[in-house]
Write a protein that holds these residues in place. Structure first.
Motif, short mmCIF file in Angstrom:
data_model
loop_
_atom_site.label_atom_id
_atom_site.label_comp_id
_atom_site.label_asym_id
_atom_site.label_seq_id
_atom_site.Cartn_x
_atom_site.Cartn_y
_atom_site.Cartn_z
N ALA A 16 0.84 -1.19 0.00
CA ALA A 16 0.00 0.00 0.00
C ALA A 16 0.88 1.24 0.00
O ALA A 16 1.97 1.25 0.57
N GLN A 17 0.40 2.30 -0.65
CA GLN A 17 1.16 3.54 -0.67
C GLN A 17 1.01 4.26 0.66
O GLN A 17 -0.07 4.27 1.25
N SER A 18 2.08 4.89 1.08
CA SER A 18 2.02 5.68 2.30
C SER A 18 1.48 7.07 1.97
O SER A 18 1.41 7.47 0.81
N ALA A 19 1.13 7.81 2.99
CA ALA A 19 0.63 9.16 2.79
C ALA A 19 1.72 10.06 2.21
O ALA A 19 1.45 10.94 1.39
N THR A 20 2.96 9.82 2.59
CA THR A 20 4.07 10.61 2.06
C THR A 20 4.24 10.36 0.57
O THR A 20 4.45 11.30 -0.21
N ALA A 21 4.14 9.11 0.15
CA ALA A 21 4.26 8.79 -1.27
C ALA A 21 3.13 9.42 -2.08
O ALA A 21 3.35 9.94 -3.18
N ALA A 80 4.27 15.94 -7.86
CA ALA A 80 4.84 15.67 -9.19
C ALA A 80 3.80 15.90 -10.28
O ALA A 80 4.12 16.45 -11.35
N CYS A 81 2.56 15.51 -10.03
CA CYS A 81 1.49 15.74 -11.01
C CYS A 81 1.24 17.23 -11.22
O CYS A 81 1.07 17.69 -12.35
N ILE A 82 1.22 17.97 -10.14
CA ILE A 82 1.01 19.42 -10.24
C ILE A 82 2.17 20.07 -10.98
O ILE A 82 1.96 20.94 -11.83
N LEU A 137 1.79 19.36 -14.70
CA LEU A 137 0.76 20.20 -15.31
C LEU A 137 1.24 21.64 -15.46
O LEU A 137 1.00 22.28 -16.49
N ALA A 138 1.92 22.16 -14.44
CA ALA A 138 2.43 23.53 -14.51
C ALA A 138 3.45 23.68 -15.64
O ALA A 138 3.45 24.67 -16.37
N SER A 139 4.32 22.69 -15.80
CA SER A 139 5.31 22.77 -16.87
C SER A 139 4.65 22.66 -18.24
O SER A 139 5.07 23.33 -19.20
N MET A 140 3.60 21.86 -18.35
CA MET A 140 2.89 21.76 -19.63
C MET A 140 2.19 23.07 -19.97
O MET A 140 2.20 23.50 -21.13
N VAL A 141 1.62 23.74 -18.98
CA VAL A 141 0.99 25.04 -19.22
C VAL A 141 2.05 26.06 -19.62
O VAL A 141 1.84 26.87 -20.54
#
Length: 58
Positions: A28-33, A40-42, A45-49
């Motif tokens: 299971a993924q931890s909250a930190t992960a 990383a997703c944000i 998206l910011a770099s794509m914009v």
């Protein structure tokens, strides 16, 4: 020499010698992960914009 290749290949490729494969159990993924994945997703998206704005100005 060629007469030895087939017996050695059969001996070394024998499934009786092979170790059984144990499938890895997903953890299971931890909250930190999950937090760093969201960051990383944000950032992606910011770099794509930013690239879209840079390209559209030309």
């Amino acid at each position: 020499m060629r007469r030895l290749i087939l017996p050695f290949a059969t001996l070394f490729a024998s499934p009786a010698i092979a170790e059984s494969f144990d499938r890895p159990i997903p953890q299971a993924q931890s909250a930190t992960a999950e937090f760093w994945y969201a960051m990383a997703c944000i950032a992606l998206l910011a770099s794509m914009v930013a690239v879209q704005r840079l390209v559209s100005r030309r």
